[in-house]
Scaffold this active site. Structure first.
Site, PDB file in Angstrom:
ATOM      1  CB  SER A 108      -3.345  25.366 -16.168  1.00  0.00           C
ATOM      2  OG  SER A 108      -2.211  26.037 -15.669  1.00  0.00           O
ATOM      3  CG  HIS A 159      -1.185  27.879 -19.976  1.00  0.00           C
ATOM      4  ND1 HIS A 159      -1.948  29.013 -19.782  1.00  0.00           N
ATOM      5  CD2 HIS A 159      -1.155  27.252 -18.768  1.00  0.00           C
ATOM      6  CE1 HIS A 159      -2.363  29.061 -18.525  1.00  0.00           C
ATOM      7  NE2 HIS A 159      -1.894  28.006 -17.892  1.00  0.00           N
TER       8      HIS A 159
END
EC number: 3.4.21.105
Length: 263
Positions: free
Chosen positions: A150, A204
Site C-alpha cells: 500500500s 501511506h
C-alpha cells in the site's frame, strides 16, 4: 430437414458475445493488462512470496515471525543495517484478504500509469514511493511490524491525483466526477484494508508524497501549467528528499542494539 448452418452461426454468435463480455470485464477491471507490463510480474512475485510465507509458517496465513524473517519493515532490524527492509515489505502480505485487495486495486490503477509513462518511469514511481513510505513509517512508528504494497499503492494514487490536477481545468464535468470518484474510492479502500488492526498512516503519506513529486516531475514541461504547480512539485520533492536523507541515519543511530531482542 433443418440446416445446421443457422444453429452454427447462432452458437458462434453466442461464443463471440461471451468473449466480448469477458474482454470488456477484463479491460474494465485491469485496463490494458498484458505480460509485458512490469506490474503484472511484480504481482506474480507477490503471490509467490505469500505462498512461501504460508509454507514457512505452516498455516494458511503467515505469522509475525515469518514476516520478520522475510523482510517486514521494522525499525530496530533496519538499524542493524538490514537496509533491504525498505523494499521487501512490498512483497509480503499478512492475510489472503490483504493480498487480494491490495493487488487487485493496485494492479487496476498501476496499469494505467505504466501505459501512460512507460515501464522505467513507472518502476521508479512504484519503488521510490515504497521506499519513502517505509522509511517514514519506521521513523514514526518504530515498533510496528509493517508489510504490504500500500505504500507503493498510495504513490500511484498520488501520481494519479497530480496528473488529474494538472489538467483539471481542461476536463469536462463528467470526467472530473469520474476521476474524483476513482481516486477517492481507491484511497479509502486501501486505507481501511491495510495490514493488521492498525493503519500505516505514515507509510501511506510518504508514498503519496513521492508519487505526487515524481508525476509532477514527469509533467513539468507541459504548457499552461497551473500557478500552484511549482509549489506542489517543489514542496513534495523537498519533503521526500528530507525523508530519504534524514531517516536512514536517524534510524541507524536511534536503535543500534535493539534487534537482538526481536530474534
Amino acid at each position: 430437414m433443418a440446416s445446421s448452418d443457422g444453429s452454427d452461426v447462432e452458437t458462434q454468435s453466442l461464443l463471440n458475445s461471451g468473449d466480448r463480455t469477458l474482454r470488456s470485464w477484463k479491460d474494465t477491471v485491469f485496463p490494458g493488462i498484458s505480460w509485458d507490463k512490469s506490474i503484472v510480474w511484480i504481482t506474480v512475485a507477490q503471490i509467490i512470496m505469500y505462498i512461501i510465507s504460508c509454507v514457512l509458517s505452516r498455516s494458511y496465513e503467515p505469522n509475525e515471525r515469518t514476516l520478520m524473517l522475510l523482510g517486514a519493515a521494522y525499525a530496530p532490524a533496519f538499524s542493524n543495517f538490514q537496509l533491504w527492509r525498505v523494499v521487501t515489505p512490498l512483497f509480503l502480505h499478512a492475510t489472503i484478504l490483504h493480498l487480494v485487495l491490495n493487488l487487485v486495486f493496485i494492479l487496476h490503477i498501476s496499469l494505467r500509469l505504466e501505459e501512460r509513462y512507460g515501464t522505467k518511469k513507472f518502476l521508479v514511481t512504484y519503488f521510490l514511493s515504497a521506499i519513502v513510505g517505509n522509511l517514514l513509517s519506521m521513523l514514526m512508528q518504530p515498533w510496528a511490524l509493517s508489510v504490504g504494497a500500500s505504500t507503493a499503492g498510495f504513490g500511484i494514487i498520488g501520481g494519479m491525483a497530480a496528473e488529474v490536477s494538472v489538467v483539471w481545468c481542461k476536463l469536462s464535468e463528467e470526467l472530473k466526477r469520474i476521476y474524483s470518484m476513482d481516486i477517492c474510492i481507491l484511497a479509502v479502500l486501501i486505507y481501511f484494508l491495510s495490514f493488521g488492526r492498525t493503519v500505516d498512516t505514515f507509510g501511506h503519506l510518504g508514498g503519496f508524497l513521492a508519487g505526487v513529486a515524481l508525476v509532477c516531475y514527469y509533467n513539468k514541461e507541459i504548457e499552461d501549467l497551473p500557478k500552484w504547480f511549482r509549489v506542489l512539485f517543489y514542496g513534495c520533492s523537498a519533503l521526500c528528499a528530507t525523508i530519504l536523507v534524514v531517516s536512514p541515519p536517524l534510524l541507524l543511530l536511534r536503535y543500534p542494539y535493539r534487534v537482538a531482542a526481536t530474534s
